[in-house]
Design a protein around this motif. Structure first.
Motif, PDB file in Angstrom:
ATOM      1  N   THR A 345      48.111 -22.901 -20.728  1.00 29.16           N
ATOM      2  CA  THR A 345      46.700 -23.226 -20.585  1.00 29.16           C
ATOM      3  C   THR A 345      45.991 -23.533 -21.988  1.00 29.16           C
ATOM      4  O   THR A 345      45.271 -24.480 -22.049  1.00 29.16           O
ATOM      5  N   HIS A 346      46.391 -22.942 -23.096  1.00 27.45           N
ATOM      6  CA  HIS A 346      45.988 -23.338 -24.448  1.00 27.45           C
ATOM      7  C   HIS A 346      46.398 -24.922 -24.642  1.00 27.45           C
ATOM      8  O   HIS A 346      45.672 -25.706 -25.153  1.00 27.45           O
ATOM      9  N   GLN A 347      47.694 -25.142 -24.502  1.00 31.54           N
ATOM     10  CA  GLN A 347      48.335 -26.459 -24.783  1.00 31.54           C
ATOM     11  C   GLN A 347      47.644 -27.454 -23.971  1.00 31.54           C
ATOM     12  O   GLN A 347      47.614 -28.599 -24.601  1.00 31.54           O
ATOM     13  N   THR A 348      47.199 -27.194 -22.873  1.00 37.11           N
ATOM     14  CA  THR A 348      46.665 -28.493 -22.055  1.00 37.11           C
ATOM     15  C   THR A 348      45.281 -28.712 -22.211  1.00 37.11           C
ATOM     16  O   THR A 348      44.822 -29.992 -22.385  1.00 37.11           O
ATOM     17  N   ARG A 349      44.359 -27.773 -22.491  1.00 35.98           N
ATOM     18  CA  ARG A 349      43.005 -27.800 -22.474  1.00 35.98           C
ATOM     19  C   ARG A 349      42.162 -26.894 -23.005  1.00 35.98           C
ATOM     20  O   ARG A 349      40.847 -27.166 -23.182  1.00 35.98           O
ATOM     21  N   SER A 350      42.418 -25.777 -23.552  1.00 32.26           N
ATOM     22  CA  SER A 350      41.425 -24.881 -24.017  1.00 32.26           C
ATOM     23  C   SER A 350      41.798 -24.086 -25.259  1.00 32.26           C
ATOM     24  O   SER A 350      43.082 -23.796 -25.395  1.00 32.26           O
ATOM     25  N   PRO A 351      40.657 -23.828 -26.087  1.00 27.75           N
ATOM     26  CA  PRO A 351      41.112 -22.848 -27.186  1.00 27.75           C
ATOM     27  C   PRO A 351      41.113 -21.354 -26.740  1.00 27.75           C
ATOM     28  O   PRO A 351      40.824 -21.373 -25.563  1.00 27.75           O
ATOM     29  N   TRP A 352      41.915 -20.750 -27.828  1.00 32.30           N
ATOM     30  CA  TRP A 352      42.318 -19.136 -27.175  1.00 32.30           C
ATOM     31  C   TRP A 352      40.951 -18.565 -26.781  1.00 32.30           C
ATOM     32  O   TRP A 352      41.080 -17.659 -25.811  1.00 32.30           O
ATOM     33  N   ARG A 353      39.834 -18.794 -27.502  1.00 34.83           N
ATOM     34  CA  ARG A 353      38.621 -17.828 -27.301  1.00 34.83           C
ATOM     35  C   ARG A 353      38.166 -18.084 -25.906  1.00 34.83           C
ATOM     36  O   ARG A 353      37.462 -17.224 -25.433  1.00 34.83           O
ATOM     37  N   SER A 354      38.451 -19.254 -25.166  1.00 37.41           N
ATOM     38  CA  SER A 354      37.973 -19.312 -23.953  1.00 37.41           C
ATOM     39  C   SER A 354      38.589 -18.437 -22.748  1.00 37.41           C
ATOM     40  O   SER A 354      38.617 -18.544 -21.666  1.00 37.41           O
ATOM     41  N   MET A 355      39.753 -17.628 -23.258  1.00 33.80           N
ATOM     42  CA  MET A 355      40.786 -16.947 -22.461  1.00 33.80           C
ATOM     43  C   MET A 355      40.426 -15.275 -22.587  1.00 33.80           C
ATOM     44  O   MET A 355      40.241 -15.109 -23.613  1.00 33.80           O
ATOM     45  N   ALA A 356      40.705 -14.741 -21.534  1.00 35.15           N
ATOM     46  CA  ALA A 356      40.700 -13.411 -21.529  1.00 35.15           C
ATOM     47  C   ALA A 356      41.598 -12.701 -20.582  1.00 35.15           C
ATOM     48  O   ALA A 356      41.993 -13.305 -19.493  1.00 35.15           O
ATOM     49  N   VAL A 357      42.097 -11.691 -21.176  1.00 37.63           N
ATOM     50  CA  VAL A 357      42.884 -10.635 -20.125  1.00 37.63           C
ATOM     51  C   VAL A 357      42.343  -9.564 -20.003  1.00 37.63           C
ATOM     52  O   VAL A 357      41.813  -8.652 -21.055  1.00 37.63           O
ATOM     53  N   LEU A 358      42.004  -9.187 -18.631  1.00 40.24           N
ATOM     54  CA  LEU A 358      41.369  -8.011 -18.083  1.00 40.24           C
ATOM     55  C   LEU A 358      42.154  -6.915 -17.663  1.00 40.24           C
ATOM     56  O   LEU A 358      43.139  -7.284 -16.647  1.00 40.24           O
ATOM     57  N   ALA A 359      42.071  -5.722 -17.946  1.00 42.37           N
ATOM     58  CA  ALA A 359      42.870  -4.804 -17.284  1.00 42.37           C
ATOM     59  C   ALA A 359      41.994  -3.479 -16.797  1.00 42.37           C
ATOM     60  O   ALA A 359      40.887  -3.046 -17.520  1.00 42.37           O
ATOM     61  N   ARG A 360      42.517  -2.622 -16.164  1.00 42.66           N
ATOM     62  CA  ARG A 360      41.819  -1.432 -15.725  1.00 42.66           C
ATOM     63  C   ARG A 360      41.652  -0.172 -17.068  1.00 42.66           C
ATOM     64  O   ARG A 360      40.715   0.448 -17.129  1.00 42.66           O
TER      65      ARG A 360
END
Length: 537
Positions: A345-360
């Motif tokens: 996803t980062h390589q195609t279009r987005s900076p890292w800060r636009s992503m999140a991993v959410l867990a319980r």
């Protein structure tokens, strides 16, 4: 009047009809049920601006109660950019502290000390009880702390807790009578030390409003308009404070989403939104159901997690990418593939800060962090849980400060992510025992876990990955089953996939015939024939 009307017209540009009604409603009491991504903070801000500009209230007469310092700061920033700078906005605890401190200053009393860390006080209580022959081990103290906090958030004393515990399905960390006594002893310990924890601070403010007429009169003279943001996060003690502040005929605006009530461990209950209407029956109720944050496909998947009878969310954005659901054999496999998804996803279009991993849980994030390190992906953890009283404690962060400035993936528990949004979200751990958590057995607890899952999905704006692991590398919980919440989610994803699949064979022919028929009908309506069967032009 004309100047105010033009100002209001400018404010209303781009609002949906429902948002416009919430901003412009003349109702003295208004409850707005606002779904995820529906612009509730924007509506709250514009309503205050509209009322101040119209002269209905002075800015310094408005009090907005929030559940985090960050929310109060953001509201003040938005109002300040529009030239309104005197609205008071902060947590319930900040409002309570202001009231208590003013009373003590007026009566030449020493300020009360607010203890930010209840664990210190509970540890001191346990030491006292052990000196008297009790056997409270260190591992029991966190559970004792949690149950004391829950009881105080409900406004319970030892006696009322003992009466209510069985009806409320509580499992105290000590035998019932002993815990009821410990609860009263805890309150006595705080009083003897001249300190209040956050719940006792609220209780002190409630007592002053009830028993000191001058305090109540001064508060209502200064505060002509009350607003509550994130109303679904209220617990009974906070609602009691609101009711004492408001009185019988308040100017009151409340906004929240019962589908995002996820703080039951703090005593919060989505049912208190209905209690507002029962307390003030002429309250006007409005619904904001259009989600402006997430794509239509993400909204469709998230809708499967709403409780039966809840109003569905309507998407305001286009379809977008189809959400993905993936299963893995081990937690390490899950984390490795999440890292690969983030990298792609980062390589195609987005900076890292636009992503999140959410867990319980935080333990799940530890595994993900190791996988991201191995893949060379920068990441930061979100900070401490959003503290309901964090504006009283300078040392309590709300998010890791680097998260605001560094280009890095955010790793967060779902609880910490509430109120945030990201372009791309990986929601991991959709397995029984994790989401829902193994400690959730009662129906109310399971309902809250479902709402937690809903919050996770509605953080995503553009792309969404949902994963789970069989846990075959986890000796504690091997051969996990998929989460009970996953079935409807997968069904929605498959439904979207079928709609998006290219048509072939007979289905394609039927679709083309239907399109031709529609075009012929449209052409006939546009160019009617004359009496000789020829097209009139």
């Amino acid at each position: 009047m004309g100047e105010d009307a033009s100002f209001s017209t400018a404010l209303l540009e781009g609002l949906t009809p429902e948002q416009r009604e919430a901003v412009m409603s003349p109702a003295r009491r208004l409850l707005v049920r606002a779904s995820a991504g529906s612009g509730k903070t924007h509506v709250l801000t514009l309503r205050l601006l509209r009322r101040v500009s119209a002269g209905e209230i002075d800015a310094d007469q408005a009090l907005v109660m929030t559940f985090t310092r960050k929310a109060g700061d953001e509201l003040r920033r938005r109002l300040g950019r529009a030239g309104v700078r005197d609205v008071r906005a902060g947590t319930f605890h900040r409002a309570a502290l202001s009231l208590v401190n003013q009373f003590r200053e007026d009566h030449h009393l020493r300020p009360l000390v607010v203890e930010a860390h209840r664990r210190r006080l509970v540890s001191a209580l346990a030491a006292q009880l052990n000196d008297e022959g009790a056997r409270i081990e260190d591992w029991q103290i966190p559970r004792l702390e949690q149950e004391i906090g829950w009881a105080l958030s409900q406004g319970l004393s030892g006696t009322s807790y003992a009466r209510s515990a069985r009806r409320l399905h509580r499992e105290p960390p000590l035998e019932l009578a002993r815990f009821a006594d410990a609860l009263d002893r805890y309150v006595g310990l705080c009083r003897s030390r001249g300190v209040l924890d956050f719940d006792l601070l609220l209780a002190e403010a409630i007592t002053l409003l009830r028993e000191e007429p001058a305090v109540l009169a001064a508060f209502r003279h200064r505060t002509r308009s009350l607003s509550v943001d994130e109303t679904q996060d209220m617990n009974p003690l906070q609602f009691t404070l609101l009711r004492q502040m408001a009185g019988e005929d308040p100017d009151l605006f409340c906004v929240g989403d019962p589908n995002q009530s996820i703080y039951g461990f703090n005593g919060a209950s989505p049912g208190l939104m209905s209690e507002i209407v029962r307390t003030w029956p002429d309250t006007v109720v409005l619904d904001l159901t259009r989600n402006h944050r997430s794509t239509a496909h993400i909204v469709e998947v998230a809708n499967t997690l709403l409780e039966e009878g809840a109003a569905g969310i309507e998407p305001a954005r286009a379809d977008g990418d189809v959400p993905l659901v993936r299963r893995y054999d081990t937690d390490e496999d899950e984390a490795t593939h999440v890292a690969a998804w983030l990298s792609a996803t980062h390589q195609t279009r987005s900076p890292w800060r636009s992503m999140a991993v959410l867990a319980r849980t935080n333990a799940q994030l530890d595994v993900v962090a190791a996988a991201l390190d191995a893949a060379g992906i920068p990441h930061v953890r979100s900070g401490a849980e959003n503290s309901p009283a964090s504006d009283l404690v300078a040392t309590t962060p709300e998010r890791h400060p680097r998260a605001e400035s560094t280009d890095a993936v955010i790793l967060s528990t779902i609880h910490r992510a509430k109120g945030l949004e990201f372009r791309h979200v990986a929601s991991i751990g959709w397995a029984e025992g994790i989401l829902p958590h193994y400690t959730a057995s009662a129906s109310d607890d399971l309902a809250e876990e479902r709402r937690l899952a809903y919050v996770a999905l509605t953080r995503a704006e553009e792309t969404l990955l949902i994963t789970w692991s069989r846990g075959r590398d986890d000796p504690r919980y091997p051969d996990r089953a998929p989460s009970r919440f996953l079935g409807p989610v997968e069904a929605a994803v498959q439904r979207i996939g079928r709609r998006n699949a290219p048509l072939t064979g007979e289905a394609r022919r039927r679709r083309l015939d239907a399109i031709r028929a529609e075009l012929e009908e449209a052409s006939a309506l546009a160019w009617p024939q004359d009496g000789r069967g020829e097209t009139s032009r």
